[in-house]
Design an enzyme around this catalytic site. Structure first.
Site, PDB file in Angstrom:
ATOM      1  N   GLU A  38       1.086  -1.213   0.008  1.00  0.00           N
ATOM      2  CA  GLU A  38      -0.018   0.062  -0.053  1.00  0.00           C
ATOM      3  C   GLU A  38       0.944   1.437  -0.066  1.00  0.00           C
ATOM      4  O   GLU A  38       1.601   1.373   0.900  1.00  0.00           O
ATOM      5  CB  GLU A  38      -1.003  -0.088   1.359  1.00  0.00           C
ATOM      6  CG  GLU A  38      -1.957   1.160   1.122  1.00  0.00           C
ATOM      7  CD  GLU A  38      -1.535   2.184   1.786  1.00  0.00           C
ATOM      8  OE1 GLU A  38      -1.312   3.285   1.171  1.00  0.00           O
ATOM      9  OE2 GLU A  38      -1.619   2.334   3.199  1.00  0.00           O
ATOM     10  N   CYS A  67      -2.174   8.199   4.589  1.00  0.00           N
ATOM     11  CA  CYS A  67      -2.112   7.856   3.054  1.00  0.00           C
ATOM     12  C   CYS A  67      -3.446   8.220   2.415  1.00  0.00           C
ATOM     13  O   CYS A  67      -3.256   7.950   1.404  1.00  0.00           O
ATOM     14  CB  CYS A  67      -1.708   6.195   3.081  1.00  0.00           C
ATOM     15  SG  CYS A  67      -2.722   5.319   4.222  1.00  0.00           S
TER      16      CYS A  67
END
Length: 504
Positions: free
Chosen positions: A263, A300
């Protein structure tokens, strides 16, 4: 309860020290010394994980669920000490660490409930047809099985929920896969106390000690050895695009390539549709400022780009945003290296003639202050650097000529973790035109919200097309993330007494 780290690695039930040491870089409080990881420790941990797999991988769902619940209990038993060391190392506020601890224990318990129910096994059954012509059909049963030892790399920005016993570890252990964790050097003390909680749970549950190891620090050769070790069958990673891509390439280059579930972050664009801007430009600007600067922008899912139709409503939106940002002071960043990367990202914007500053500040050696820039749709599409993530509280407003131009701009984005539409009822047709594009670009599409904050629930997807993540069919949050560490096996004419445990 005060926690003083001993600075050792946990290797298959043993606390192990090495000669070389490194120090953490706390925002507050004393420095602590930690042993540096080695390739030899990687080998020991991976071999122990393989040995543990022969028992843990074939344990009952209830045994694994009890183990996950016990890890959660042991983490909660160390709650105050975890918060103390976590806030000192990262600079994150106490409330944030407390919430993240709850999220960490919550997802451990969620996976315990998930595997107890057994739905994740995705069983398929085709009964035998002995009288079928011209040939009989055998009985075939399909069930998901664990893949083997998993390597997990701790994240810098989530010292609990995406690190030592975070989502990747919880999903792998739930699936039946032992875990070798490469701790992040930004918070080794926090990693150590969580490893102590896992170690205690191993003892209470009688689990093979090779089921979990933690290796701290180390040069690049340690991470390389971990992803290339033949016992490791998958890798979970949350971090930078450059670091993740390097590990991804190593996984693909192995004699036996393995999946790399990375990720890697994104800019998480928001599209402010015309009627929404007309009705609440000020509120949207202030709301974006809060989301952008939350935790110094170290998420994120931080929404770094807002696309809005040029005009008076866009002016009101940027004015409200600027006024809100002016009220946000400097915030500590997780590491000096992350703070430097943020300053470098701002410098990249300052040297481009495709943007103009709306609000500029100077950041410190370990702190970040917010910044806001503006560009046009044409300039944005012509300058790829404007779509690259700046990890921190830096925002970019992209002014376009119409809602139709938004669709063109959306098509130019790379893969994202999230994409957001702010709309009113009268914006429905414009939103309908955007939806197919955003669905292809992002793992999570939001309407009238801000993407910071990822609910840990069955339906969640935290992933997306590359470069948001390296596997568009996976998620690192939610119960579906367990599927990363399972593979389907078909059993043909296998007697019931030889089959894996099957829910009744």
């Amino acid at each position: 309860m005060t926690f003083t780290p001993h600075g050792q690695h946990l290797i298959a039930g043993d606390w192990v020290a090495t000669e070389a040491r490194f120090a953490n870089e706390p925002v507050s409080g004393p420095l602590h010394s930690f042993s540096v990881g080695t390739v030899d420790l990687v080998n020991r941990a991976c071999e122990a994980a393989e040995e543990a797999f022969w028992s843990y991988g074939y344990s009952s769902r209830e045994e694994r669920a009890r183990f996950l619940d016990t890890i959660a209990d042991e983490i909660e038993a160390r709650a105050e000490a975890i918060t103390e060391i976590g806030t000192a190392e990262t600079g994150l506020p106490t409330a944030r660490l407390q919430g993240e601890r709850g999220r960490t224990t919550g997802q451990l318990r969620l996976f315990a409930s998930h595997i107890r129910a057994g739905d994740y096994l995705d069983q398929r059954f085709d009964a035998a047809l002995p009288d079928r012509q011209p040939a009989p059909r055998p009985e075939i049963r399909m069930i998901q099985r664990p893949i083997g030892p998993v390597a997990v790399f701790g994240a810098s920005n989530f010292p609990l929920a995406f690190s030592t016993a975070g989502g990747d570890t919880a999903a792998a252990l739930a699936a039946g896969c032992p875990v070798v964790v490469k701790g992040h050097s930004a918070h080794p003390g926090t990693g150590e106390i969580i490893a102590e909680a896992v170690h205690a749970a191993i003892g209470k549950c009688g689990v093979h000690p090779g089921v979990f190891s933690l290796i701290q620090g180390g040069r690049r050769d340690v991470g390389t050895a971990l992803v290339q070790h033949p016992r490791i069958k998958a890798v979970g990673f949350t971090g930078s695009l450059a670091g993740g891509r390097a590990l991804f390439d190593l996984c693909a280059a192995r004699p036996e390539p393995i999946p790399f579930f990375g990720e890697l972050g994104s800019v998480n664009p928001m599209f402010i549709l015309p009627e929404a801007a007309k009705a609440r430009a000020g509120a949207l600007g202030a709301g974006w400022a809060g989301s952008l600067t939350m935790g110094a922008g170290q998420f994120c899912t931080n929404p770094g780009i807002a696309v809005v139709v040029d005009g008076a409503d866009a002016d009101r939106f940027t004015k409200a945003m600027t006024e809100a940002l002016a009220k946000v002071g400097p915030q500590p960043m997780l590491t000096p290296g992350i703070a430097k990367a943020y300053r470098d990202g701002q410098a990249r914007f300052q040297t481009r003639n495709t943007v103009k500053p709306l609000y500029e500040t100077a950041s410190g050696e370990r702190t970040a202050s917010p910044n806001l820039y503006e560009t046009t749709g044409d300039q944005f599409l012509a300058d790829h650097a404007l779509s690259e993530e700046v990890f921190g509280p830096l925002g970019l407003v992209v002014r376009v000529g119409s809602a139709e131009e938004m669709v063109k701009l959306a098509k130019g984005f790379e893969g994202q973790l999230t994409a957001t539409i702010h709309m009113d009822k009268a914006d429905t047709e414009a939103a309908r035109a955007l939806m197919p594009v955003l669905e292809r670009k992002a793992g999570r599409v939001l309407v009238n919200g801000f993407p910071t904050g990822v609910e840990v629930v069955d339906a969640q997807v935290h992933g997306g097309p590359y470069p948001a993540s390296t596997n568009f069919g996976a998620t690192s949050v939610g119960t579906l993330s367990i599927r990363r560490f399972l593979r389907p096996v078909a059993f043909q004419n296998v007697p019931a007494e030889l089959l894996p445990e099957i829910p009744g």
